[in-house]
Design a protein around this motif. Structure first.
Motif, short mmCIF file in Angstrom:
data_model
loop_
_atom_site.label_atom_id
_atom_site.label_comp_id
_atom_site.label_asym_id
_atom_site.label_seq_id
_atom_site.Cartn_x
_atom_site.Cartn_y
_atom_site.Cartn_z
N TRP A 101 56.17 66.73 51.40
CA TRP A 101 56.91 66.69 50.26
C TRP A 101 57.62 67.72 50.09
CZ3 TRP A 101 57.34 61.75 48.59
CH2 TRP A 101 56.38 60.92 49.15
N LYS A 123 61.95 63.75 49.73
CA LYS A 123 61.72 62.98 51.30
C LYS A 123 60.72 63.88 51.52
CE LYS A 123 63.08 66.86 54.17
NZ LYS A 123 64.11 67.95 54.93
N TYR A 124 59.78 63.07 52.76
CA TYR A 124 58.87 62.98 53.04
C TYR A 124 58.33 63.08 54.36
CZ TYR A 124 53.64 61.19 53.74
OH TYR A 124 52.50 61.61 54.58
N LEU A 126 57.25 62.27 57.66
CA LEU A 126 56.49 60.87 58.45
C LEU A 126 55.70 61.65 59.37
CD1 LEU A 126 58.60 58.04 58.53
CD2 LEU A 126 56.75 58.12 56.55
N LEU A 127 56.68 62.79 60.40
CA LEU A 127 56.24 63.46 61.47
C LEU A 127 56.44 65.11 61.31
CD1 LEU A 127 54.60 63.20 64.14
CD2 LEU A 127 57.07 62.94 65.03
N ALA A 137 61.53 61.93 58.96
CA ALA A 137 61.56 62.06 57.35
C ALA A 137 62.30 61.09 56.97
CB ALA A 137 62.05 63.12 56.77
N LEU A 138 61.99 60.78 55.64
CA LEU A 138 62.19 59.19 54.73
C LEU A 138 62.33 59.96 53.49
CD1 LEU A 138 62.63 56.15 54.96
CD2 LEU A 138 60.50 56.32 53.83
N LEU A 160 66.33 57.43 56.25
CA LEU A 160 65.35 57.92 57.99
C LEU A 160 66.41 58.68 58.31
CD1 LEU A 160 62.86 57.74 59.01
CD2 LEU A 160 63.68 55.64 60.67
#
Length: 231
Positions: A101, A123-124, A126-127, A137-138, A160
């Motif tokens: 995060w 922001k997270y 994802l990979l 990231a999302l 995205l």
């Protein structure tokens, strides 16, 4: 350097933008057009790749962006000035957290107007990227326009992102959506959604980070430059 380049662009392409005050001169269609232009200017443009900063990471930067407006006639009515582009100057900070995060915020101004903006983002990852795989990231964001008597504008974005780092250079791109709501004295409230796409590149030289990004939000295009410290 970032601000110098943006200021030069503004001098060559922008006449006096003026302040937003004469909303009574606009019909509802023109108010919607002005709102969409302002949403494209004030919505979040982070100018960053997808990769997470990591638990000890920081990004502190200054940036400038130039956005081409779509309805110069409506802008002239509400502001009393003519313009083709609006420049935004911004200070931002992001902090990496655990688990992929990142959180951040910014404050910005639109010179030659009273428009100011404050925003936050999260922001997270994802990979997490590596030598073979890209980072994905999302990102969610929210910004609010201030400084304009008689008008409010809020933007909520969802993006995205994908990026792939090489030696010191990280190209990135992304797609998203911006949800906006605008209110002004004497006008019906407007809520609208604009699609968003962007492509950019980030350079790292020791702790110094430089980024450049092309953004298209709705029908508005923007060019942004960022300089700061990222680690």
């Amino acid at each position: 350097m970032t601000f110098a380049i943006a200021a030069s662009m503004a001098t060559n392409t922008q006449a006096t933008a003026g302040d937003l005050s004469n909303f009574s001169a606009l019909n509802q269609t023109e108010f919607l057009a002005v709102s969409k232009d302002l949403a494209a200017v004030t919505s979040t443009k982070a100018l960053e790749p997808a990769a997470s900063l990591g638990f000890t990471g920081f990004d502190v930067s200054a940036s400038s962006s130039m956005t081409k407006i779509q309805d110069g006639a409506a802008w002239a009515k509400v502001s009393g000035g003519s313009t083709s582009y609006l420049m935004q100057t911004k200070l931002s900070i992001s902090k990496g957290l655990s688990g992929g995060w990142d959180v951040g915020g910014f404050v910005s101004k639109v010179p030659s107007t009273h428009v100011s903006v404050a925003g936050v983002q999260v922001k997270y990852a994802l990979l997490e990227g590596n030598a073979i795989n890209p980072a994905i990231a999302l990102r969610g964001s929210h910004s609010r326009m201030g400084g304009v008597s008689g008008m409010t504008l809020n933007n909520t974005g969802l993006d995205l992102l994908i990026s792939k780092g090489f030696v010191g250079v990280t190209p990135y791109l992304g797609v998203g959506t911006v949800y906006s709501s605008a209110q002004a004295t004497g006008k019906s409230d407007e809520s609208f959604t604009q699609s968003k796409s962007f492509v950019g590149v980030s350079w790292n030289v020791l702790l110094v980070n430089l980024s450049a990004e092309y953004d298209r939000t709705g029908k508005n295009t923007s060019m942004g430059l960022k300089a700061g410290v990222r680690f």
